[in-house]
Motif scaffolding. Sequence first.
Motif, PDB file in Angstrom:
ATOM      1  N   SER A   1       0.379  -0.962  -0.346  1.00 54.85           N
ATOM      2  CA  SER A   1      -0.050  -0.022  -0.136  1.00 54.85           C
ATOM      3  C   SER A   1       0.570   1.416  -0.112  1.00 54.85           C
ATOM      4  O   SER A   1       1.408   2.194  -0.863  1.00 54.85           O
ATOM      5  CB  SER A   1      -0.768  -0.470   1.074  1.00 54.85           C
ATOM      6  OG  SER A   1      -1.776   1.183   1.239  1.00 54.85           O
ATOM      7  N   LEU A   2       2.275   1.437   0.483  1.00 59.21           N
ATOM      8  CA  LEU A   2       2.674   2.595   0.757  1.00 59.21           C
ATOM      9  C   LEU A   2       3.396   2.694  -0.185  1.00 59.21           C
ATOM     10  O   LEU A   2       3.907   3.735  -1.304  1.00 59.21           O
ATOM     11  CB  LEU A   2       4.198   2.735   2.208  1.00 59.21           C
ATOM     12  CG  LEU A   2       3.342   2.838   3.015  1.00 59.21           C
ATOM     13  CD1 LEU A   2       4.088   1.742   4.456  1.00 59.21           C
ATOM     14  CD2 LEU A   2       2.926   4.309   3.695  1.00 59.21           C
TER      15      LEU A   2
ATOM     16  N   SER B   1       2.338   4.688  -2.727  1.00 57.08           N
ATOM     17  CA  SER B   1       2.524   6.153  -3.099  1.00 57.08           C
ATOM     18  C   SER B   1       4.058   6.780  -3.017  1.00 57.08           C
ATOM     19  O   SER B   1       3.873   7.910  -2.918  1.00 57.08           O
ATOM     20  CB  SER B   1       1.420   6.677  -1.183  1.00 57.08           C
ATOM     21  OG  SER B   1       2.981   5.891  -0.192  1.00 57.08           O
ATOM     22  N   VAL B   2       4.680   6.124  -3.521  1.00 53.77           N
ATOM     23  CA  VAL B   2       5.760   6.272  -3.286  1.00 53.77           C
ATOM     24  C   VAL B   2       6.143   6.077  -4.890  1.00 53.77           C
ATOM     25  O   VAL B   2       7.673   6.048  -5.364  1.00 53.77           O
ATOM     26  CB  VAL B   2       6.898   6.096  -2.509  1.00 53.77           C
ATOM     27  CG1 VAL B   2       6.864   7.011  -1.651  1.00 53.77           C
ATOM     28  CG2 VAL B   2       7.203   4.752  -2.549  1.00 53.77           C
TER      29      VAL B   2
ATOM     30  N   LEU C   1      11.762   4.579   2.116  1.00 54.31           N
ATOM     31  CA  LEU C   1      10.868   2.964   2.851  1.00 54.31           C
ATOM     32  C   LEU C   1      11.400   1.712   3.173  1.00 54.31           C
ATOM     33  O   LEU C   1      10.456   1.642   4.053  1.00 54.31           O
ATOM     34  CB  LEU C   1       9.271   2.905   2.304  1.00 54.31           C
ATOM     35  CG  LEU C   1       7.898   1.819   1.952  1.00 54.31           C
ATOM     36  CD1 LEU C   1       7.222   2.338   2.989  1.00 54.31           C
ATOM     37  CD2 LEU C   1       7.097   2.496   0.723  1.00 54.31           C
TER      38      LEU C   1
ATOM     39  N   LYS D   1       0.241   3.081   8.500  1.00 55.24           N
ATOM     40  CA  LYS D   1       0.116   3.396   6.858  1.00 55.24           C
ATOM     41  C   LYS D   1       0.546   5.750   6.403  1.00 55.24           C
ATOM     42  O   LYS D   1       0.961   5.311   6.445  1.00 55.24           O
ATOM     43  CB  LYS D   1      -0.626   3.102   5.912  1.00 55.24           C
ATOM     44  CG  LYS D   1      -0.715   3.521   4.721  1.00 55.24           C
ATOM     45  CD  LYS D   1      -1.872   2.890   3.636  1.00 55.24           C
ATOM     46  CE  LYS D   1      -1.695   3.255   2.806  1.00 55.24           C
ATOM     47  NZ  LYS D   1      -2.491   4.861   2.239  1.00 55.24           N
ATOM     48  N   GLU D   2      -0.532   5.800   7.424  1.00 61.44           N
ATOM     49  CA  GLU D   2      -0.640   7.573   7.782  1.00 61.44           C
ATOM     50  C   GLU D   2       0.485   8.323   8.012  1.00 61.44           C
ATOM     51  O   GLU D   2       1.183   9.190   7.328  1.00 61.44           O
ATOM     52  CB  GLU D   2      -2.109   7.354   8.042  1.00 61.44           C
ATOM     53  CG  GLU D   2      -3.240   7.043   7.079  1.00 61.44           C
ATOM     54  CD  GLU D   2      -3.593   5.890   7.517  1.00 61.44           C
ATOM     55  OE1 GLU D   2      -4.833   5.488   7.076  1.00 61.44           O
ATOM     56  OE2 GLU D   2      -2.875   5.579   8.508  1.00 61.44           O
TER      57      GLU D   2
ATOM     58  N   GLU E   1       3.743   7.481   5.560  1.00 63.06           N
ATOM     59  CA  GLU E   1       3.305   8.496   4.521  1.00 63.06           C
ATOM     60  C   GLU E   1       3.702  10.313   4.645  1.00 63.06           C
ATOM     61  O   GLU E   1       4.304  10.637   3.856  1.00 63.06           O
ATOM     62  CB  GLU E   1       2.317   8.162   4.038  1.00 63.06           C
ATOM     63  CG  GLU E   1       1.440   7.474   3.588  1.00 63.06           C
ATOM     64  CD  GLU E   1      -0.035   6.865   2.980  1.00 63.06           C
ATOM     65  OE1 GLU E   1      -0.480   7.043   1.725  1.00 63.06           O
ATOM     66  OE2 GLU E   1      -0.593   7.659   3.176  1.00 63.06           O
TER      67      GLU E   1
END
Length: 303
Positions: free
Chosen positions: A233-234, A237-238, A248, A263-264, A267
């Motif tokens: 999931s992370l 975002s990258v 990460l 996760k938030e 991020e």
Amino acid sequence: MEKKKDQDYPFPGNWSRLHKMIQEADASGERQRIEPILWDWYQTIPGDPFIFMEIFQCAMERPDDPETLEKLQELVTIQMAEAEEPASGGLQIAQYFIMRDQPFEAAYWIHQYLDWQDKKDTVNTQADQVLQVLKMTEFPAAIAKLKRTLTRGSTGEQIEALQHVHFNIDSVLDNVLHELLVSDRPKLVKLIVLEKAFAELSDIAWTDEGSMHEMTKDDAAQQIETWEKTVLSLQKSVEGDEIGTQLLMNYMYTHYPYVPASKEEVEVALIQAKQAILHDEPVDGLASAILEADLRFTQSLLD
């Protein structure tokens, strides 16, 4: 039986045709002639145990050919990834690893074959004999070389050596691997052994930055599943961001198999850590921890 095989082998004919072709090639001493046809079949039915064995036999008729190892590598890689029961070809896979001077991998696959043999209630005494000879002739030198590499080798050399180790194939090797897991070594070096431990042991013990951790295989499986889902999931975002991806992965692998923060939170901290690198700005909290983890991993690679 033959009718069932005809249905299972639809290309480029059927089982009867394939079997007859192999018999005729063997009788005329022209097995090499049918190898390309066998490969066509194998590409269509990857992982098929019978075709795997036949191609392997073709390749082993010319063991000194420079292309043989390359073809065997492709064949074995496909078989391990695609076969329903790759252990059924464990002896052939072990033979390939012996040719690659990787006795630990060879022993692992013989063990896999022996376990498969027990479940199928079949007997092949050759497997046990090969394993015993391998352990007597190859293991002492291989284990001594591994110990030297772990003591004197660079981080890269240690990681390369550990790529091919396994638990439960030799008590002396087990001791070396268990000692490594609880020793004061960089997580980068421990990672591959830790991953193998989670896959091959019922109970796992290791240290991270001076703290001892213990986990059962079942608990580890749950932790790893959560870790992998979080990382996946992370990564979205990258995506396309080399710096963000490096930060990460180095941070998450530092804490593997645990998820150290939500996760938030990760991020947001990744954005702060990247900005700190680009603008040479101080940061604290989770962003600082991400930068520290990245630094440790980078330093380990340079050692």
